[in-house]
Write an enzyme that holds these catalytic residues in place. Structure first.
Site, PDB file in Angstrom:
ATOM      1  N   ASP A 165      44.746  10.989  62.620  1.00  0.00           N
ATOM      2  CA  ASP A 165      44.594   9.604  63.084  1.00  0.00           C
ATOM      3  C   ASP A 165      45.720   9.206  64.028  1.00  0.00           C
ATOM      4  O   ASP A 165      46.330   8.151  63.885  1.00  0.00           O
ATOM      5  CB  ASP A 165      44.528   8.651  61.868  1.00  0.00           C
ATOM      6  CG  ASP A 165      43.434   9.056  60.886  1.00  0.00           C
ATOM      7  OD1 ASP A 165      43.583  10.107  60.234  1.00  0.00           O
ATOM      8  OD2 ASP A 165      42.417   8.351  60.812  1.00  0.00           O
ATOM      9  N   ASP A 194      40.179  11.772  64.153  1.00  0.00           N
ATOM     10  CA  ASP A 194      40.548  10.511  64.808  1.00  0.00           C
ATOM     11  C   ASP A 194      41.669  10.778  65.813  1.00  0.00           C
ATOM     12  O   ASP A 194      42.853  10.705  65.491  1.00  0.00           O
ATOM     13  CB  ASP A 194      40.930   9.414  63.806  1.00  0.00           C
ATOM     14  CG  ASP A 194      39.700   8.746  63.199  1.00  0.00           C
ATOM     15  OD1 ASP A 194      38.566   9.174  63.530  1.00  0.00           O
ATOM     16  OD2 ASP A 194      39.864   7.803  62.417  1.00  0.00           O
ATOM     17  N   TYR A 197      41.286   7.151  69.759  1.00  0.00           N
ATOM     18  CA  TYR A 197      40.918   5.750  69.527  1.00  0.00           C
ATOM     19  C   TYR A 197      40.457   5.051  70.806  1.00  0.00           C
ATOM     20  O   TYR A 197      40.534   3.824  70.918  1.00  0.00           O
ATOM     21  CB  TYR A 197      42.051   4.962  68.835  1.00  0.00           C
ATOM     22  CG  TYR A 197      42.214   5.376  67.383  1.00  0.00           C
ATOM     23  CD1 TYR A 197      42.843   6.584  67.063  1.00  0.00           C
ATOM     24  CD2 TYR A 197      41.694   4.610  66.341  1.00  0.00           C
ATOM     25  CE1 TYR A 197      42.956   6.996  65.741  1.00  0.00           C
ATOM     26  CE2 TYR A 197      41.812   5.018  65.022  1.00  0.00           C
ATOM     27  CZ  TYR A 197      42.440   6.211  64.735  1.00  0.00           C
ATOM     28  OH  TYR A 197      42.544   6.626  63.438  1.00  0.00           O
ATOM     29  N   ASN A 231      35.641   9.636  62.448  1.00  0.00           N
ATOM     30  CA  ASN A 231      34.682   8.592  62.831  1.00  0.00           C
ATOM     31  C   ASN A 231      34.952   8.057  64.238  1.00  0.00           C
ATOM     32  O   ASN A 231      34.024   7.619  64.914  1.00  0.00           O
ATOM     33  CB  ASN A 231      34.689   7.448  61.808  1.00  0.00           C
ATOM     34  CG  ASN A 231      36.052   6.878  61.557  1.00  0.00           C
ATOM     35  OD1 ASN A 231      36.980   7.614  61.209  1.00  0.00           O
ATOM     36  ND2 ASN A 231      36.212   5.582  61.735  1.00  0.00           N
ATOM     37  N   HIS A 232      36.205   8.118  64.691  1.00  0.00           N
ATOM     38  CA  HIS A 232      36.482   7.650  66.058  1.00  0.00           C
ATOM     39  C   HIS A 232      36.036   8.643  67.121  1.00  0.00           C
ATOM     40  O   HIS A 232      36.190   8.380  68.314  1.00  0.00           O
ATOM     41  CB  HIS A 232      37.956   7.287  66.224  1.00  0.00           C
ATOM     42  CG  HIS A 232      38.288   5.989  65.565  1.00  0.00           C
ATOM     43  ND1 HIS A 232      38.088   4.773  66.166  1.00  0.00           N
ATOM     44  CD2 HIS A 232      38.751   5.711  64.314  1.00  0.00           C
ATOM     45  CE1 HIS A 232      38.438   3.797  65.340  1.00  0.00           C
ATOM     46  NE2 HIS A 232      38.841   4.348  64.208  1.00  0.00           N
ATOM     47  N   HIS A 316      37.816  14.745  57.563  1.00  0.00           N
ATOM     48  CA  HIS A 316      38.383  13.449  57.939  1.00  0.00           C
ATOM     49  C   HIS A 316      38.491  12.469  56.774  1.00  0.00           C
ATOM     50  O   HIS A 316      39.523  11.874  56.535  1.00  0.00           O
ATOM     51  CB  HIS A 316      37.598  12.830  59.093  1.00  0.00           C
ATOM     52  CG  HIS A 316      38.265  11.587  59.606  1.00  0.00           C
ATOM     53  ND1 HIS A 316      39.541  11.595  60.138  1.00  0.00           N
ATOM     54  CD2 HIS A 316      37.873  10.295  59.617  1.00  0.00           C
ATOM     55  CE1 HIS A 316      39.897  10.375  60.467  1.00  0.00           C
ATOM     56  NE2 HIS A 316      38.906   9.558  60.156  1.00  0.00           N
ATOM     57  N   HIS A 325      41.637   0.388  51.645  1.00  0.00           N
ATOM     58  CA  HIS A 325      40.967   0.798  52.870  1.00  0.00           C
ATOM     59  C   HIS A 325      40.199   2.101  52.646  1.00  0.00           C
ATOM     60  O   HIS A 325      40.778   3.086  52.202  1.00  0.00           O
ATOM     61  CB  HIS A 325      42.018   0.980  53.974  1.00  0.00           C
ATOM     62  CG  HIS A 325      41.569   0.395  55.264  1.00  0.00           C
ATOM     63  ND1 HIS A 325      41.338  -0.946  55.435  1.00  0.00           N
ATOM     64  CD2 HIS A 325      41.281   0.977  56.445  1.00  0.00           C
ATOM     65  CE1 HIS A 325      40.949  -1.176  56.667  1.00  0.00           C
ATOM     66  NE2 HIS A 325      40.894  -0.023  57.310  1.00  0.00           N
ATOM     67  N   HIS A 326      38.914   2.088  52.954  1.00  0.00           N
ATOM     68  CA  HIS A 326      38.057   3.281  52.810  1.00  0.00           C
ATOM     69  C   HIS A 326      37.933   3.762  51.365  1.00  0.00           C
ATOM     70  O   HIS A 326      37.594   4.915  51.125  1.00  0.00           O
ATOM     71  CB  HIS A 326      38.546   4.425  53.709  1.00  0.00           C
ATOM     72  CG  HIS A 326      38.670   4.042  55.151  1.00  0.00           C
ATOM     73  ND1 HIS A 326      37.655   3.434  55.840  1.00  0.00           N
ATOM     74  CD2 HIS A 326      39.694   4.183  56.030  1.00  0.00           C
ATOM     75  CE1 HIS A 326      38.041   3.210  57.082  1.00  0.00           C
ATOM     76  NE2 HIS A 326      39.275   3.648  57.212  1.00  0.00           N
ATOM     77  N   HIS A 353      41.819   9.493  57.954  1.00  0.00           N
ATOM     78  CA  HIS A 353      40.989   8.294  57.827  1.00  0.00           C
ATOM     79  C   HIS A 353      41.768   7.090  57.301  1.00  0.00           C
ATOM     80  O   HIS A 353      41.753   6.026  57.916  1.00  0.00           O
ATOM     81  CB  HIS A 353      39.777   8.596  56.944  1.00  0.00           C
ATOM     82  CG  HIS A 353      38.631   7.650  57.139  1.00  0.00           C
ATOM     83  ND1 HIS A 353      38.280   7.136  58.367  1.00  0.00           N
ATOM     84  CD2 HIS A 353      37.731   7.146  56.249  1.00  0.00           C
ATOM     85  CE1 HIS A 353      37.218   6.347  58.213  1.00  0.00           C
ATOM     86  NE2 HIS A 353      36.868   6.334  56.946  1.00  0.00           N
ATOM     87  N   HIS A 355      45.046   5.167  56.921  1.00  0.00           N
ATOM     88  CA  HIS A 355      46.255   5.216  57.741  1.00  0.00           C
ATOM     89  C   HIS A 355      47.502   5.054  56.874  1.00  0.00           C
ATOM     90  O   HIS A 355      48.201   4.037  56.904  1.00  0.00           O
ATOM     91  CB  HIS A 355      46.188   4.156  58.840  1.00  0.00           C
ATOM     92  CG  HIS A 355      45.003   4.356  59.729  1.00  0.00           C
ATOM     93  ND1 HIS A 355      44.464   3.372  60.511  1.00  0.00           N
ATOM     94  CD2 HIS A 355      44.233   5.456  59.944  1.00  0.00           C
ATOM     95  CE1 HIS A 355      43.421   3.848  61.174  1.00  0.00           C
ATOM     96  NE2 HIS A 355      43.260   5.111  60.832  1.00  0.00           N
TER      97      HIS A 355
HETATM   98 FE   LIG Z   1      39.051   7.383  60.563  1.00  0.00          FE
END
Ligand SMILES: [Fe+2]
Ligand SMILES: *[C@@H]1O[C@H](CO)[C@@H](O)[C@H](O)[C@H]1NC(C)=O
Ligand SMILES: *[C@@H]1O[C@H](CO)[C@@H](O)[C@H](O)[C@H]1NC(C)=O
Ligand SMILES: *[C@@H]1O[C@H](CO)[C@@H](O)[C@H](O)[C@H]1NC(C)=O
Ligand SMILES: *[C@@H]1O[C@H](CO)[C@@H](O)[C@H](O)[C@H]1NC(C)=O
Ligand SMILES: *[C@@H]1O[C@H](CO)[C@@H](O)[C@H](O)[C@H]1NC(C)=O
Length: 463
Positions: A165, A194, A197, A231-232, A316, A325-326, A353, A355
């Site tokens: 990331d 990632d 971005y 995902n990015h 990821h 988060h997530h 994923h 951060h």
């Molecule tokens: Fe991600």
């Protein structure tokens, strides 16, 4: 009782059990970082500088080009015209110059048109050898070098960097600098997804893919980065007329997926020194009967731990995460694949994923069969350690809020930017260290001796 009632009871039981397990929770670091979000470096930042000379190759990066490490894929972009796709390369202490010619690609994304993307695969290199390479023509010729890994074998020491990331903020630059100046030198980066971005910009401004690749060139042109799609990288934007997932990523990053019998660049494997690295795709179909599932089912039995003792998985989205988060996003994949990780004694699973940083205990949660109520993770010495290393420093900032109390599967967690080093010593011992950007280059904020799951059993953390 009805299914809903049953599920409710199971969930309730889960809560009760988790309350009972409070006392087993791991460490949440007390360090609290500034809440300020980091900004992307401006377009005129030094790290984004275009190399001088007409049509000079830029965004140079390399990755492994075959299954065992005797091959390299060299990628670069020429901005003005296709130019030459030829790489000239030679071994250190050799006058014999070799030539390999690659392919050139170009793509459009909404209103953006890419430069000329060159991918050149070089094969049949000697192991453990320094190579010089040259790309571009005339006064825009550029020179780089890399070192091939030692021949695959059980006791070959090798050091991997772990970065995830990353993005292109001032913090991203600090992460890369800390990786470069770490006294334990990484030879290859396992990148857990990632990348740029760029998709956070209006219309997924693909110029931010170009800046990102210029930024990482200072490292990625000299050592392979092993790519995982995050995902990015999906860049799915039907409203912009861009309905094909992973389009910019697929054009820009080629990987040796065919060498491991894969049919897709998003999941594949490589051997490198004493490690067998399996790359999985969190954002491609992975249910039963899908191509990824079938490939992975055939892949695990191929791993020969006498040849490559260290079985490492990168993906990821983490399967074990205790940040808000997530939270639980990795559950579907965990339900599908965790039993194989335990059966085949995977040593470590690295993901991004989230951060932040997190390291799990060796746990598994594979007993549950929908009627037995056994739905809590338990300590399991055949299970991998799960490490979240999504703390590269991108513009979305840190994931600071954590689920409380810290679940027993979580051994250590802290929301700081940084990178990891996996230092394999021999078939039984590997050392993992987590390095934060706010510390000196040699400092480890968390560390663990990993004892190989196939060759050894018990281990102890030292944080
Ligand atoms: Fe991600
Ligand atoms: C955020 O950054 C600004 C400008 O550098 C600084 O003045 C402020 O104290 C920072 N806030 C926090 C919470 O660190
Ligand atoms: C580089 O080559 C181009 C085209 O051949 C020429 O126009 C330019 O003057 C050269 N630059 C230098 C610094 O030699
Ligand atoms: C990025 O880091 C490098 C190496 O530390 C430094 O030379 C450069 O000035 C930094 N660039 C920015 C924009 O922070
Ligand atoms: C596993 O690797 C070892 C060492 O290279 C080799 O001797 C052995 O034959 C391999 N086993 C299988 C089943 O291929
Ligand atoms: C493997 O490495 C560890 C850690 O450096 C060391 O203690 C151990 O003796 C080594 N094993 C062998 C067989 O050399």
């Amino acid at each position: 009782m009805g299914l809903r009632t049953f599920v409710f009871v199971v969930v309730l039981l889960g809560f009760v059990l988790s309350f009972l397990e409070f006392c087993n929770g791991g460490i949440t670091s007390s360090f609290v970082r500034s809440v300020n979000y980091s900004l992307d470096m401006p377009l005129d930042a030094d790290v984004f500088r275009v190399p001088p000379g007409y049509n000079a190759p830029q965004q140079v990066h390399i990755t492994q080009g075959d299954h065992v490490g005797k091959g390299v894929i060299i990628t670069w972009i020429t901005p003005d015209e296709p130019g030459s796709s030829t790489v000239i390369y030679w071994a250190e202490n050799s006058d014999l110059k070799n030539y390999a010619t690659g392919t050139v690609l170009k793509y459009k994304y909404f209103d953006y048109t890419s430069g000329y993307i060159h991918h050149c695969t070089i094969t049949d290199l000697e192991f453990d050898t320094k190579y010089y390479y040259e790309i571009g023509t005339g006064n825009a010729t550029r020179h780089f070098q890399f070192v091939t890994p030692p021949e695959v074998g059980p006791d070959v020491p090798y050091t991997f960097g772990l970065i995830g990331d990353l993005g292109q903020t001032y913090d991203s630059n600090r992460t890369l600098t800390h990786y470069e100046l770490n006294p334990t030198k990484g030879h290859t980066v396992l990148f857990v997804g990632d990348l740029s971005y760029a998709d956070d910009y209006p219309f997924h401004d693909n110029n931010r893919w170009d800046t990102w690749e210029r930024f990482i060139e200072r490292n990625a042109a000299y050592q392979p980065w092993i790519w995982t799609a995050g995902n990015h990288e999906i860049d799915f934007a039907p409203a912009l007329g861009e309905p094909i997932p992973f389009k910019p990523f697929s054009y820009r990053f080629h990987v040796p997926y065919r060498a491991s019998g894969s049919t897709s660049p998003f999941w594949y494997s490589i051997k490198r020194a004493s490690a067998y690295v399996i790359v999985m795709s969190s954002y491609s179909a992975f249910g039963k009967y899908t191509p990824q599932y079938k490939w992975l089912k055939n892949e695990f039995p191929k791993v020969n731990r006498t040849e490559t003792p260290w079985l490492i998985i990168i993906m990821h989205c983490p399967m074990y995460n205790s940040y808000v988060h997530h939270f639980m996003e990795g559950e579907t994949m965990r339900v599908m694949y965790e039993k194989w990780f335990v059966e085949y004694k995977v040593d470590a699973v690295f993901a991004g994923h989230v951060h932040a940083y997190e390291r799990s205990e060796r746990v598994s949660n594979i007993r549950y069969n929908i009627v037995n109520g056994l739905c809590m993770p338990i300590s399991d010495q055949s299970a991998p350690v799960y490490i979240t290393i999504g703390d590269g420093g991108n513009l979305e900032g840190l994931a600071t809020s954590m689920t409380e109390p810290q679940p027993s599967y979580s051994a250590f967690r802290e929301a700081s930017f940084g990178h990891g080093i996996l230092d394999i010593k021999n078939r039984t011992h590997a050392y993992f260290g987590w390095h934060r950007n706010q510390d000196g280059y040699a400092v480890e904020a968390d560390s663990l001796w990993l004892l190989n799951r196939f060759w050894k059993q018990s281990e102890r953390a030292s944080s």
